[in-house]
Scaffold this motif. Structure first.
Motif, PDB file in Angstrom:
ATOM      1  N   LYS A   1       3.714   0.973   2.769  1.00 56.49           N
ATOM      2  CA  LYS A   1       3.635  -0.106   3.591  1.00 56.49           C
ATOM      3  C   LYS A   1       4.201  -1.539   3.498  1.00 56.49           C
ATOM      4  O   LYS A   1       3.868  -1.811   2.222  1.00 56.49           O
ATOM      5  CB  LYS A   1       2.437  -0.380   3.817  1.00 56.49           C
ATOM      6  CG  LYS A   1       1.896  -1.878   4.525  1.00 56.49           C
ATOM      7  CD  LYS A   1       0.069  -1.619   5.314  1.00 56.49           C
ATOM      8  CE  LYS A   1       0.008  -2.558   5.656  1.00 56.49           C
ATOM      9  NZ  LYS A   1       0.021  -3.626   5.118  1.00 56.49           N
TER      10      LYS A   1
ATOM     11  N   SER B   1       0.512  -1.386  -0.102  1.00 52.54           N
ATOM     12  CA  SER B   1      -0.197   0.058  -0.195  1.00 52.54           C
ATOM     13  C   SER B   1       0.749   1.081   0.171  1.00 52.54           C
ATOM     14  O   SER B   1       1.861   1.481   0.394  1.00 52.54           O
ATOM     15  CB  SER B   1      -0.596  -0.281   1.132  1.00 52.54           C
ATOM     16  OG  SER B   1      -1.803  -1.559   1.089  1.00 52.54           O
TER      17      SER B   1
ATOM     18  N   LEU C   1       5.286  13.608   2.438  1.00 54.41           N
ATOM     19  CA  LEU C   1       6.040  12.257   2.771  1.00 54.41           C
ATOM     20  C   LEU C   1       5.449  11.403   1.742  1.00 54.41           C
ATOM     21  O   LEU C   1       4.284  11.151   1.495  1.00 54.41           O
ATOM     22  CB  LEU C   1       6.300  12.150   4.228  1.00 54.41           C
ATOM     23  CG  LEU C   1       6.742  13.861   5.154  1.00 54.41           C
ATOM     24  CD1 LEU C   1       6.736  12.412   6.026  1.00 54.41           C
ATOM     25  CD2 LEU C   1       8.079  12.845   5.294  1.00 54.41           C
TER      26      LEU C   1
ATOM     27  N   LEU D   1      -1.934  11.517   7.334  1.00 55.63           N
ATOM     28  CA  LEU D   1      -2.209  12.015   6.252  1.00 55.63           C
ATOM     29  C   LEU D   1      -2.970  12.283   4.806  1.00 55.63           C
ATOM     30  O   LEU D   1      -4.124  13.082   5.387  1.00 55.63           O
ATOM     31  CB  LEU D   1      -3.383  10.248   5.862  1.00 55.63           C
ATOM     32  CG  LEU D   1      -3.814   9.638   4.782  1.00 55.63           C
ATOM     33  CD1 LEU D   1      -2.805   9.292   4.113  1.00 55.63           C
ATOM     34  CD2 LEU D   1      -4.747   8.430   5.334  1.00 55.63           C
TER      35      LEU D   1
ATOM     36  N   PHE E   1       8.642   5.695   5.643  1.00 58.40           N
ATOM     37  CA  PHE E   1       8.541   7.140   5.206  1.00 58.40           C
ATOM     38  C   PHE E   1       9.710   7.563   4.697  1.00 58.40           C
ATOM     39  O   PHE E   1      10.708   7.318   4.922  1.00 58.40           O
ATOM     40  CB  PHE E   1       8.613   7.972   6.404  1.00 58.40           C
ATOM     41  CG  PHE E   1       6.917   8.024   7.295  1.00 58.40           C
ATOM     42  CD1 PHE E   1       6.898   7.108   8.023  1.00 58.40           C
ATOM     43  CD2 PHE E   1       5.851   8.808   7.215  1.00 58.40           C
ATOM     44  CE1 PHE E   1       5.734   6.711   8.912  1.00 58.40           C
ATOM     45  CE2 PHE E   1       5.152   8.885   7.775  1.00 58.40           C
ATOM     46  CZ  PHE E   1       4.907   7.458   7.696  1.00 58.40           C
ATOM     47  N   GLY E   2       9.665   8.247   3.252  1.00 63.08           N
ATOM     48  CA  GLY E   2      10.682   8.972   2.454  1.00 63.08           C
ATOM     49  C   GLY E   2      10.761  10.238   3.135  1.00 63.08           C
ATOM     50  O   GLY E   2      10.558  10.035   4.456  1.00 63.08           O
TER      51      GLY E   2
ATOM     52  N   TYR F   1       1.704  11.483   2.925  1.00 62.80           N
ATOM     53  CA  TYR F   1       1.476  12.372   4.294  1.00 62.80           C
ATOM     54  C   TYR F   1       1.727  13.891   3.632  1.00 62.80           C
ATOM     55  O   TYR F   1       2.598  14.257   3.383  1.00 62.80           O
ATOM     56  CB  TYR F   1       2.343  11.687   5.361  1.00 62.80           C
ATOM     57  CG  TYR F   1       0.845   9.914   5.887  1.00 62.80           C
ATOM     58  CD1 TYR F   1       1.105   9.520   5.993  1.00 62.80           C
ATOM     59  CD2 TYR F   1       0.465  10.612   7.322  1.00 62.80           C
ATOM     60  CE1 TYR F   1       0.621   8.586   5.810  1.00 62.80           C
ATOM     61  CE2 TYR F   1       0.052   9.622   8.306  1.00 62.80           C
ATOM     62  CZ  TYR F   1       0.138   8.293   7.227  1.00 62.80           C
ATOM     63  OH  TYR F   1      -1.178   7.596   8.195  1.00 62.80           O
TER      64      TYR F   1
ATOM     65  N   PHE G   1       1.158   5.891   0.252  1.00 62.57           N
ATOM     66  CA  PHE G   1       0.020   6.957   1.025  1.00 62.57           C
ATOM     67  C   PHE G   1       1.318   7.926   0.882  1.00 62.57           C
ATOM     68  O   PHE G   1       2.044   8.100   0.177  1.00 62.57           O
ATOM     69  CB  PHE G   1      -0.086   6.183   2.805  1.00 62.57           C
ATOM     70  CG  PHE G   1      -0.563   4.946   2.222  1.00 62.57           C
ATOM     71  CD1 PHE G   1       0.564   4.389   3.046  1.00 62.57           C
ATOM     72  CD2 PHE G   1      -2.184   5.273   3.047  1.00 62.57           C
ATOM     73  CE1 PHE G   1      -0.313   3.152   3.022  1.00 62.57           C
ATOM     74  CE2 PHE G   1      -2.566   3.556   3.110  1.00 62.57           C
ATOM     75  CZ  PHE G   1      -2.041   3.014   3.554  1.00 62.57           C
TER      76      PHE G   1
ATOM     77  N   ASP H   1       3.464  -5.361   8.492  1.00 59.30           N
ATOM     78  CA  ASP H   1       2.660  -4.214   8.794  1.00 59.30           C
ATOM     79  C   ASP H   1       3.155  -2.431   9.097  1.00 59.30           C
ATOM     80  O   ASP H   1       2.493  -2.321  10.154  1.00 59.30           O
ATOM     81  CB  ASP H   1       2.296  -4.804  10.560  1.00 59.30           C
ATOM     82  CG  ASP H   1       1.092  -6.237  10.046  1.00 59.30           C
ATOM     83  OD1 ASP H   1       0.967  -6.698  10.901  1.00 59.30           O
ATOM     84  OD2 ASP H   1       0.542  -5.741   9.051  1.00 59.30           O
ATOM     85  N   LYS H   2       4.331  -2.441   8.571  1.00 60.83           N
ATOM     86  CA  LYS H   2       5.342  -1.601   9.236  1.00 60.83           C
ATOM     87  C   LYS H   2       4.931  -0.115   7.147  1.00 60.83           C
ATOM     88  O   LYS H   2       5.017  -0.226   6.583  1.00 60.83           O
ATOM     89  CB  LYS H   2       6.807  -1.632   8.818  1.00 60.83           C
ATOM     90  CG  LYS H   2       7.933  -0.708  10.032  1.00 60.83           C
ATOM     91  CD  LYS H   2       8.867  -0.855   9.605  1.00 60.83           C
ATOM     92  CE  LYS H   2       9.748  -2.401   9.789  1.00 60.83           C
ATOM     93  NZ  LYS H   2      10.956  -2.772  10.423  1.00 60.83           N
ATOM     94  N   LEU H   3       5.150   0.901   8.054  1.00 63.38           N
ATOM     95  CA  LEU H   3       5.177   2.192   7.302  1.00 63.38           C
ATOM     96  C   LEU H   3       6.896   2.665   6.926  1.00 63.38           C
ATOM     97  O   LEU H   3       7.153   2.676   7.950  1.00 63.38           O
ATOM     98  CB  LEU H   3       4.210   3.285   8.138  1.00 63.38           C
ATOM     99  CG  LEU H   3       2.791   2.986   7.681  1.00 63.38           C
ATOM    100  CD1 LEU H   3       1.691   4.608   8.459  1.00 63.38           C
ATOM    101  CD2 LEU H   3       2.440   2.417   6.497  1.00 63.38           C
TER     102      LEU H   3
END
Lengths: 108, 115
Positions: free
Chosen positions: A91, A32, A87, A46, A98-99, A36, A34, A94-96
């Motif tokens: 995913k 997944s 950002l 988000l 981030f750039g 942010y 996203f 279970d971990k996001l």
């Protein structure tokens, strides 16, 4: 190689301009995606999820290219209030992840 | 709806001292996360709790960092002893579940300066 890579910017654009941010990710099994938004000295929030078919929310359009492992965010008709760090987030299990973020500064 | 609460908002300590941060997640959120955000970088996950159990602590420097979430609600993150490179913003986040829609809600963070 970083798991999520973004151009840190800054991108300085006039009000009303269209600006695009890109992001690449290294794990082809990522599930997944996203965007942010983080205002200066504030917490991340988000902005939008990114779907394979591409999705739009008002002036914001997100695209995903799984084959190239590439995500984009397009902002049309930039407002002063769009000034922030964007950002890219991926995913894995279970971990996001981030750039580092891309900083946008919109000027009058 | 009340957001994620964190305290203190700012902390200045000398290296080798100890420090503790507190987080109260959004009511009903089972999953709690602690992130470290160094200036100019994105947040990095330190530890993830599901209720009061640890799901992921692979990036937590366990020789100096510890975290707990007693009773599955509030959480504390401790650093002992602190190093200069620990200067960062420590963000707590929570989510309803680790599954969809995956949105995490962040607290305002604790800005730590180690001198």
């Amino acid at each position: 190689r970083k798991e999520v890579e973004q151009d840190p910017g800054p991108f300085n654009v006039p009000e009303g301009a269209t600006v695009a941010f890109n992001c690449t990710y290294s794990n082809s099994a990522s599930q997944s995606f996203f965007w942010y938004r983080q205002d200066c000295r504030k917490e991340p929030k988000l902005l939008m999820s990114v779907y394979s078919s591409g999705n739009e929310d008002g002036r914001f359009t997100a695209q995903l290219n799984r084959a190239s492992q590439y995500i984009s965010l397009l902002i049309r008709d930039s407002k002063l209030s769009d000034s922030a760090t964007y950002l890219c987030v991926v995913k894995n299990t279970d971990k996001l992840i981030f750039g580092t973020g891309t900083r946008l500064q919109v000027f009058p | 709806e009340a957001g994620v609460a964190q305290s203190p908002r700012y902390k200045i300590i000398e290296k080798r001292q100890s420090v503790a941060f507190w987080c109260n997640p959004i009511s009903g959120h089972a999953t709690l996360y602690w992130y470290q955000q160094i200036l100019g970088q994105g947040p990095k996950l330190l530890i993830q709790f599901q209720n009061n159990g640890v799901v992921d602590d692979s990036q937590l420097p366990k020789d100096r960092f510890s975290a707990e979430r007693l009773k599955g609600v509030d959480s504390t993150l401790k650093i002992q002893p602190a190093k200069l490179e620990d200067s960062a913003v420590y963000l707590c986040a929570s989510s309803l579940e680790p599954g969809p829609p995956y949105e995490q809600y962040f607290g305002p963070g604790t800005r730590l300066t180690v001198t």
